[in-house]
Write an enzyme that holds these catalytic residues in place. Structure first.
Site, mmCIF file in Angstrom:
data_model
loop_
_atom_site.group_PDB
_atom_site.id
_atom_site.type_symbol
_atom_site.label_atom_id
_atom_site.label_comp_id
_atom_site.label_asym_id
_atom_site.label_seq_id
_atom_site.Cartn_x
_atom_site.Cartn_y
_atom_site.Cartn_z
ATOM 1 N N ASP A 106 40.840 39.636 44.992
ATOM 2 C CA ASP A 106 41.519 40.861 45.423
ATOM 3 C C ASP A 106 41.789 40.727 46.933
ATOM 4 O O ASP A 106 42.707 40.021 47.317
ATOM 5 C CB ASP A 106 40.596 42.034 45.059
ATOM 6 C CG ASP A 106 41.206 43.393 45.284
ATOM 7 O OD1 ASP A 106 42.374 43.589 44.943
ATOM 8 O OD2 ASP A 106 40.505 44.292 45.794
ATOM 9 N N ARG A 168 33.386 44.953 29.855
ATOM 10 C CA ARG A 168 33.360 43.488 30.024
ATOM 11 C C ARG A 168 33.595 42.754 28.706
ATOM 12 O O ARG A 168 34.049 41.625 28.682
ATOM 13 C CB ARG A 168 32.004 43.030 30.586
ATOM 14 C CG ARG A 168 31.725 43.468 32.004
ATOM 15 C CD ARG A 168 30.551 42.677 32.568
ATOM 16 N NE ARG A 168 29.969 43.287 33.757
ATOM 17 C CZ ARG A 168 30.423 43.127 34.996
ATOM 18 N NH1 ARG A 168 31.487 42.393 35.207
ATOM 19 N NH2 ARG A 168 29.822 43.698 36.021
HETATM 20 P P1 5GP Z 1 37.488 40.836 46.872
HETATM 21 O O1 5GP Z 1 36.242 40.412 47.576
HETATM 22 O O2 5GP Z 1 38.468 39.709 46.603
HETATM 23 O O3 5GP Z 1 38.179 42.013 47.541
HETATM 24 O O4 5GP Z 1 37.068 41.467 45.511
HETATM 25 C C1 5GP Z 1 36.586 40.731 44.491
HETATM 26 C C2 5GP Z 1 35.716 41.565 43.589
HETATM 27 O O5 5GP Z 1 36.146 42.935 43.507
HETATM 28 C C3 5GP Z 1 35.838 41.019 42.192
HETATM 29 O O6 5GP Z 1 34.925 39.969 41.977
HETATM 30 C C4 5GP Z 1 35.580 42.258 41.359
HETATM 31 O O7 5GP Z 1 34.197 42.440 41.207
HETATM 32 C C5 5GP Z 1 36.128 43.398 42.183
HETATM 33 N N1 5GP Z 1 37.507 43.759 41.775
HETATM 34 C C6 5GP Z 1 38.638 43.611 42.494
HETATM 35 N N2 5GP Z 1 39.707 44.052 41.827
HETATM 36 C C7 5GP Z 1 39.235 44.505 40.626
HETATM 37 C C8 5GP Z 1 39.881 45.084 39.460
HETATM 38 O O8 5GP Z 1 41.096 45.289 39.366
HETATM 39 N N3 5GP Z 1 39.056 45.408 38.429
HETATM 40 C C9 5GP Z 1 37.705 45.190 38.467
HETATM 41 N N4 5GP Z 1 37.013 45.543 37.388
HETATM 42 N N5 5GP Z 1 37.076 44.640 39.536
HETATM 43 C C10 5GP Z 1 37.848 44.310 40.606
#
Ligand code: 5GP
Ligand code: MG
Length: 184
Positions: A106, A168
């Site tokens: 993300d 999940r």
């Molecule tokens: P980042 O560190 O890249 O911002 O976020 C990664 C983590 O955020 C992922 O491993 C996940 O746990 C959570 N995350 C980000 N986007 C989503 C989404 O659309 N759905 C879900 N369920 N988790 C997300």
């Protein structure tokens, strides 16, 4: 079934199991070709990546190993902000070709943190294989080598991804549709 309800929110199908399967096969093909003779160590980031990791590994036909890690987030001092510590690494990472398996990238803050810690442990080559990638949210510069499916900035659940612990186990990926009104 096209809609599921989790914690009072309705989610609709966004990516079917068959679309996921094709995209995972494509990532496996690339890895089989790029990392032949490298004996890569796959490190799957729990919990979200368990289903992707399992399906991906069944399609990897080169010599390889897999292990599972977790990222524990905690608040550091005000100067360091939020820290993400890698736990569960029992393998010697030094000189290894490592492939990080993630459910979703993300903002990239998680993957950047994992990547840097593996660099510090002496990995000779690190690549990232993610099921889902949100390019519009991504703010980091770690290269995302293998992406199964590029998605917009929506909240997704299923196929390993949860909504507050639920969802999940779904074999398809769903997007938030609407909140169920309480009839009180
Ligand atoms: P980042 O560190 O890249 O911002 O976020 C990664 C983590 O955020 C992922 O491993 C996940 O746990 C959570 N995350 C980000 N986007 C989503 C989404 O659309 N759905 C879900 N369920 N988790 C997300
Ligand atoms: Mg994750």
């Amino acid at each position: 079934m096209s809609n599921v309800i989790l914690h009072g929110h309705s989610f609709k199908i966004k990516i079917t199991a068959s679309e996921i399967n094709k995209a995972v096969a494509d990532v496996a093909r690339q890895i089989n070709s790029n990392l032949k003779d490298k004996k890569p160590l796959f490190l799957a980031v729990l919990n979200g990546s368990f289903m992707f990791a399992s399906d991906l590994m069944k399609k990897i036909k080169i010599d390889c190993e897999i292990s599972f890690i977790k990222v524990a987030s905690y608040e550091g001092t005000s100067s360091t902000g939020s820290m993400k510590e890698l736990i569960g690494i029992n393998e010697d990472i030094k000189g290894r070709t490592v492939v990080i398996i993630e459910d979703i990238v993300d903002t990239g803050s998680t993957i950047e943190s994992v990547y840097k810690q593996l660099q510090e442990l002496g990995a000779s080559e690190i690549s990232v294989a993610t099921l889902l990638f949100k390019p519009d949210a991504y703010t980091k510069s770690v290269p995302i080598e293998y992406t199964a499916i590029v998605v917009p900035n929506d909240f997704l659940v299923g196929y390993g991804l949860d909504y507050d612990g639920l969802g999940r186990n779904l074999e398809d990926i769903y997007v938030l549709d609407y909140k169920i009104e309480e009839n009180k």
